[in-house]
Design an enzyme around this catalytic site. Structure first.
Site, mmCIF file in Angstrom:
data_model
loop_
_atom_site.group_PDB
_atom_site.id
_atom_site.type_symbol
_atom_site.label_atom_id
_atom_site.label_comp_id
_atom_site.label_asym_id
_atom_site.label_seq_id
_atom_site.Cartn_x
_atom_site.Cartn_y
_atom_site.Cartn_z
ATOM 1 N N ASN A 91 -15.431 -4.134 -0.021
ATOM 2 C CA ASN A 91 -14.016 -4.354 -0.307
ATOM 3 C C ASN A 91 -13.784 -5.735 -0.924
ATOM 4 O OD1 ASN A 91 -11.365 -3.721 -0.518
ATOM 5 N ND2 ASN A 91 -11.003 -3.447 1.664
ATOM 6 N N HIS A 125 -5.679 -4.013 8.144
ATOM 7 C CA HIS A 125 -6.174 -2.642 8.221
ATOM 8 C C HIS A 125 -5.299 -1.743 9.092
ATOM 9 C CE1 HIS A 125 -9.814 -4.335 6.464
ATOM 10 N NE2 HIS A 125 -10.108 -3.098 6.116
#
Length: 160
Positions: A91, A125
């Site tokens: 990521n 997240h």
């Protein structure tokens, strides 16, 4: 167990690749090759973005690069020898943002900076206990890895 782990990882990789494909099809993140784009950072050479207005044929010859929207390097994130190197390729766009705006701006020791950055990443997240356990456990693993590397280098130094 390995089948579940493999299918979980493939699900994540497919999602990242599909997201990149969608961005590429929409023309997002297209920069000239000469601007040296990097994941999360965009173009790193402003001079590569300048073109002469009079020469429209030069614009047709420009090759574009979509590297700035590249989320991850699947091979590198799985097969790097250290945790730190593997994390760098996972990521990458979000990680760039976290490194610039959280890690570098936190005025504390390295372990505290890592913990704060991973905590912000866990919040990013979502509110799930697994994110907090895994992301807040990462600084402990990284600190342990650093200490093992130091001890290994110190012991090897005298033998070479």
């Amino acid at each position: 167990m390995m089948v579940w782990f493999f299918s979980f990882r493939m699900r994540i990789y497919i999602a990242f690749v599909l997201a990149e494909c969608i961005c590429i099809n929409l023309g997002l993140g297209a920069y000239p090759e000469s601007s040296c784009p990097k994941p999360g950072a965009g173009p790193t050479s402003i001079h590569g973005l300048r073109f002469d207005d009079e020469d429209s044929s030069a614009l047709k010859k420009v090759t574009y690069n979509f590297e700035c929207i590249r989320c991850m390097d699947e091979f590198a994130s799985e097969f790097r020898p250290t945790i730190r190197e593997g994390i760098r390729y996972w990521n990458m766009t979000v990680q760039y943002w976290l490194a610039i705006y959280i890690y570098r701006k936190t005025d504390a020791s390295k372990p505290v900076k890592m913990t704060v950055t991973m905590f912000v990443s866990a919040i990013w997240h979502g509110v799930r206990p697994g994110y907090y356990f895994s992301l807040l456990g990462t600084p402990l693993l990284l600190i342990a890895e650093i200490e093992v590397e130091k001890a290994f280098r110190k012991n090897i130094k005298g033998h070479w």
